[in-house]
Motif scaffolding. Structure first.
Motif, PDB file in Angstrom:
ATOM      1  N   LEU A 144      32.540 -42.206   9.593  1.00  0.00           N
ATOM      2  CA  LEU A 144      31.183 -42.011   9.090  1.00  0.00           C
ATOM      3  C   LEU A 144      30.838 -40.572   8.727  1.00  0.00           C
ATOM      4  N   GLY A 145      31.408 -39.601   9.396  1.00  0.00           N
ATOM      5  CA  GLY A 145      30.996 -38.224   9.163  1.00  0.00           C
ATOM      6  C   GLY A 145      29.781 -37.846   9.998  1.00  0.00           C
ATOM      7  N   GLY A 146      29.210 -36.673   9.717  1.00  0.00           N
ATOM      8  CA  GLY A 146      28.147 -36.136  10.561  1.00  0.00           C
ATOM      9  C   GLY A 146      26.756 -36.344  10.007  1.00  0.00           C
ATOM     10  N   SER A 147      25.798 -35.763  10.718  1.00  0.00           N
ATOM     11  CA  SER A 147      24.383 -35.908  10.377  1.00  0.00           C
ATOM     12  C   SER A 147      24.009 -35.033   9.184  1.00  0.00           C
ATOM     13  N   THR A 148      22.866 -35.366   8.572  1.00  0.00           N
ATOM     14  CA  THR A 148      22.311 -34.598   7.459  1.00  0.00           C
ATOM     15  C   THR A 148      20.859 -34.261   7.756  1.00  0.00           C
ATOM     16  N   ALA A 149      20.302 -33.347   6.971  1.00  0.00           N
ATOM     17  CA  ALA A 149      18.897 -32.970   7.163  1.00  0.00           C
ATOM     18  C   ALA A 149      17.975 -34.171   6.932  1.00  0.00           C
ATOM     19  N   ALA A 150      18.255 -34.951   5.890  1.00  0.00           N
ATOM     20  CA  ALA A 150      17.398 -36.094   5.584  1.00  0.00           C
ATOM     21  C   ALA A 150      17.463 -37.150   6.681  1.00  0.00           C
ATOM     22  N   ALA A 151      18.684 -37.422   7.171  1.00  0.00           N
ATOM     23  CA  ALA A 151      18.829 -38.418   8.229  1.00  0.00           C
ATOM     24  C   ALA A 151      18.121 -37.978   9.502  1.00  0.00           C
ATOM     25  N   PRO A 163      11.279 -37.559  13.556  1.00  0.00           N
ATOM     26  CA  PRO A 163      10.123 -37.046  12.811  1.00  0.00           C
ATOM     27  C   PRO A 163       9.330 -36.026  13.623  1.00  0.00           C
ATOM     28  N   GLY A 164       8.976 -34.935  12.941  1.00  0.00           N
ATOM     29  CA  GLY A 164       8.182 -33.904  13.587  1.00  0.00           C
ATOM     30  C   GLY A 164       8.961 -32.972  14.480  1.00  0.00           C
ATOM     31  N   THR A 165      10.296 -33.108  14.515  1.00  0.00           N
ATOM     32  CA  THR A 165      11.135 -32.276  15.372  1.00  0.00           C
ATOM     33  C   THR A 165      12.020 -31.369  14.518  1.00  0.00           C
ATOM     34  N   ALA A 166      12.044 -30.093  14.853  1.00  0.00           N
ATOM     35  CA  ALA A 166      12.935 -29.164  14.151  1.00  0.00           C
ATOM     36  C   ALA A 166      14.355 -29.383  14.654  1.00  0.00           C
ATOM     37  N   THR A 167      15.265 -29.675  13.758  1.00  0.00           N
ATOM     38  CA  THR A 167      16.645 -29.968  14.150  1.00  0.00           C
ATOM     39  C   THR A 167      17.630 -29.247  13.241  1.00  0.00           C
ATOM     40  N   ARG A 168      18.848 -29.104  13.745  1.00  0.00           N
ATOM     41  CA  ARG A 168      19.970 -28.672  12.927  1.00  0.00           C
ATOM     42  C   ARG A 168      20.852 -29.900  12.702  1.00  0.00           C
ATOM     43  N   ASN A 169      21.658 -29.858  11.637  1.00  0.00           N
ATOM     44  CA  ASN A 169      22.481 -31.014  11.324  1.00  0.00           C
ATOM     45  C   ASN A 169      23.908 -30.591  10.978  1.00  0.00           C
ATOM     46  N   THR A 170      24.820 -31.552  11.052  1.00  0.00           N
ATOM     47  CA  THR A 170      26.237 -31.250  10.876  1.00  0.00           C
ATOM     48  C   THR A 170      26.563 -30.797   9.460  1.00  0.00           C
ATOM     49  N   ARG A 171      26.009 -31.445   8.449  1.00  0.00           N
ATOM     50  CA  ARG A 171      26.352 -31.056   7.076  1.00  0.00           C
ATOM     51  C   ARG A 171      26.011 -29.600   6.819  1.00  0.00           C
ATOM     52  N   ASP A 172      24.794 -29.189   7.147  1.00  0.00           N
ATOM     53  CA  ASP A 172      24.397 -27.800   6.899  1.00  0.00           C
ATOM     54  C   ASP A 172      25.182 -26.841   7.788  1.00  0.00           C
ATOM     55  N   ASN A 173      25.442 -27.237   9.036  1.00  0.00           N
ATOM     56  CA  ASN A 173      26.244 -26.383   9.914  1.00  0.00           C
ATOM     57  C   ASN A 173      27.628 -26.129   9.337  1.00  0.00           C
TER      58      ASN A 173
END
Length: 271
Positions: A137-144, A150-160
């Motif tokens: 599947l691969g990692g997380s994205t900003a959109a996912a 919702p409403g939580t500041a997160t980092r994601n695998t694609r951008d990392n």
């Protein structure tokens, strides 16, 4: 053009026959999961220890013969990994080939990770989860993440991984499909959907990865897209670099005929 049920059945039969022949040449049975707690690494072999903070990334140059132990001393965490040949970054991790030539989506102790050139990049020398990792599947994205938390500041695998690749002199287009460690993904038998199976993990698992060529390696420590946890709450991960040993009867080099050929490809490239 859609295929008939008869054509699908015939293709399936050909695949299963080819798989049977491939598995018949396996020279070693794969072992059980590595024991917990992990056996300590000999102090004289340890080069350095790094902590990948929750939600962050890390990259390094890993030399042939060195290994990384990725461990979860602070609790469960899914860690995405990609790598490239340090001498030719057009050669990179290829998970479809890794799965295809070893006839298994379980990247467990005794398996190897192939490049797109048919060479072995990493050997899995220890794995306490018995292959509870995601190669599909691969990692997380900003959109996912925005939809899931919702409403939580997160980092994601694609951008990392884009940031990690940039620090290695690479770009977004250089990033292959990521292997996510400690992400217990299986395909359900009934409907073919992907399912998260937490019972496959122990909560304090570890994996040892030995470099079979000089590598550039990047990690991202973010929750997997199918992690059912309702909150964005990754834990730090510890990575220990050490000098590995290779014995004459090394399991990873002998487990399958495909692995044997992969190491032969490595030797020819180095000659």
């Amino acid at each position: 053009m859609s295929r008939t049920p008869e054509q699908i059945a015939a293709d399936r039969a050909r695949y299963e026959e080819h798989q049977k022949k491939g598995l018949a040449f396996a020279t070693r049975a794969l072992p059980e999961a590595s024991v917990l707690p992990a056996a300590p690494i000999a102090p004289g072999s340890v080069i350095a220890t790094e902590t990948i903070a929750a939600g962050w990334y890390w990259s390094t140059v890993l030399r042939k013969g060195e290994a990384l132990r990725v461990a979860q001393p602070h609790g469960p965490a899914s860690v995405a990994l990609v790598c490239w040949s340090a001498h030719d970054t057009s050669e990179r991790l290829n998970l479809p080939d890794t799965v295809k030539v070893q006839w298994d989506t379980r990247t467990q102790k005794g398996r190897v990770l192939f490049s797109d050139m048919g060479r072995v990049m990493l050997s899995i020398t220890e794995d306490s989860s018995g292959g509870a990792h995601d190669v599909l599947l691969g990692g997380s994205t900003a959109a996912a993440n925005a939809a899931k938390y919702p409403g939580t500041a997160t980092r994601n695998t694609r951008d990392n991984l884009v940031l990690a690749a940039g620090k290695l002199g690479l770009s977004r287009r250089d990033i292959p499909l990521a292997l996510t460690l400690f992400a217990p993904i299986r395909v359900s038998d009934g409907d073919g959907h992907f399912a998260w199976q937490p019972d496959l993990l122990n909560g304090n698992d570890y994996v040892d990865l030995r470099a079979e060529m000089d590598l550039l390696v990047a990690f991202s420590n973010c929750p997997h897209p199918l992690d059912p946890g309702p909150a964005y709450a990754p834990n730090p991960v510890e990575v220990t670099r050490y000098v590995a040993e290779v014995t004459a009867d090394d399991l990873c080099r002998m487990a399958t005929a495909e692995a044997v050929r992969g190491f032969e490809n490595n030797a020819r490239a180095e000659a």
